[in-house]
Design a protein around this motif. Structure first.
Motif, mmCIF file in Angstrom:
data_model
loop_
_atom_site.group_PDB
_atom_site.id
_atom_site.type_symbol
_atom_site.label_atom_id
_atom_site.label_comp_id
_atom_site.label_asym_id
_atom_site.label_seq_id
_atom_site.Cartn_x
_atom_site.Cartn_y
_atom_site.Cartn_z
ATOM 1 N N ARG A 191 0.104 -4.831 9.934
ATOM 2 C CA ARG A 191 -0.992 -4.359 9.085
ATOM 3 C C ARG A 191 -1.312 -2.887 9.362
ATOM 4 N NH1 ARG A 191 -3.002 -9.374 10.791
ATOM 5 N NH2 ARG A 191 -2.797 -10.934 9.173
ATOM 6 N N ARG A 247 0.729 -0.598 10.476
ATOM 7 C CA ARG A 247 1.815 0.226 9.930
ATOM 8 C C ARG A 247 1.651 0.395 8.425
ATOM 9 N NH1 ARG A 247 7.080 -2.540 12.028
ATOM 10 N NH2 ARG A 247 7.757 -1.833 9.996
ATOM 11 N N ILE A 248 1.294 -0.675 7.735
ATOM 12 C CA ILE A 248 1.127 -0.616 6.293
ATOM 13 C C ILE A 248 -0.043 0.292 5.919
ATOM 14 C CG2 ILE A 248 0.479 -1.975 4.249
ATOM 15 C CD1 ILE A 248 2.131 -4.276 5.542
ATOM 16 N N LYS A 249 -1.154 0.154 6.635
ATOM 17 C CA LYS A 249 -2.321 0.998 6.368
ATOM 18 C C LYS A 249 -1.985 2.467 6.622
ATOM 19 C CE LYS A 249 -5.837 -2.476 7.212
ATOM 20 N NZ LYS A 249 -6.871 -2.988 8.099
ATOM 21 N N GLY A 250 -1.183 2.728 7.637
ATOM 22 C CA GLY A 250 -0.770 4.090 7.944
ATOM 23 C C GLY A 250 0.060 4.710 6.836
ATOM 24 N N ARG A 251 0.896 3.927 6.207
ATOM 25 C CA ARG A 251 1.720 4.424 5.091
ATOM 26 C C ARG A 251 0.887 4.709 3.855
ATOM 27 N NH1 ARG A 251 6.839 0.298 5.559
ATOM 28 N NH2 ARG A 251 7.624 1.118 7.515
ATOM 29 N N ARG A 252 -0.135 3.912 3.639
ATOM 30 C CA ARG A 252 -0.991 4.108 2.457
ATOM 31 C C ARG A 252 -1.797 5.386 2.562
ATOM 32 N NH1 ARG A 252 -3.501 -1.901 1.854
ATOM 33 N NH2 ARG A 252 -1.593 -2.949 1.273
ATOM 34 N N SER A 253 -2.224 5.742 3.758
ATOM 35 C CA SER A 253 -3.059 6.931 3.930
ATOM 36 C C SER A 253 -2.233 8.202 4.033
ATOM 37 C CB SER A 253 -3.938 6.770 5.168
ATOM 38 O OG SER A 253 -3.147 6.642 6.339
ATOM 39 N N ALA A 254 -0.929 8.080 4.158
ATOM 40 C CA ALA A 254 -0.067 9.262 4.313
ATOM 41 C C ALA A 254 0.224 9.915 2.989
ATOM 42 C CB ALA A 254 1.251 8.862 4.983
#
Length: 79
Positions: free
Chosen positions: A70, A72-79
């Motif tokens: 989760r 990792r996924i949140k990190g990709r969305r904010s990038a």
């Protein structure tokens, strides 16, 4: 598209005709094509499942594992 003729016993032809009518297929060919696609999907899934079953586990799928995913996924969305 190629053509293939298939001979079916009367009870099987009746079944196919009933399925075409009941499930809204346009023709018996459409119904058979759908069956073949689904069988191919089933075989691919079986191969993936068998491959996964034969592999060694990398890490346990516990709460921490899913928390990491989760994050990792949140990190990709904010990038």
């Amino acid at each position: 598209m190629s053509t293939m003729n298939i001979s079916l016993p009367d009870p099987m032809k009746t079944f196919v005709d009933e399925q075409v009518e009941a499930r809204g297929y346009g023709s018996s060919s459409e119904y058979v094509r759908d069956l073949i696609r689904k069988d191919g999907d089933r075989q691919r899934l079986r191969g993936l499942l068998l491959g996964g079953a034969e592999s060694s586990p990398a890490e346990p799928a516990d709460a921490a594992y899913f928390d990491t995913l989760r994050a990792r996924i949140k990190g990709r969305r904010s990038a």
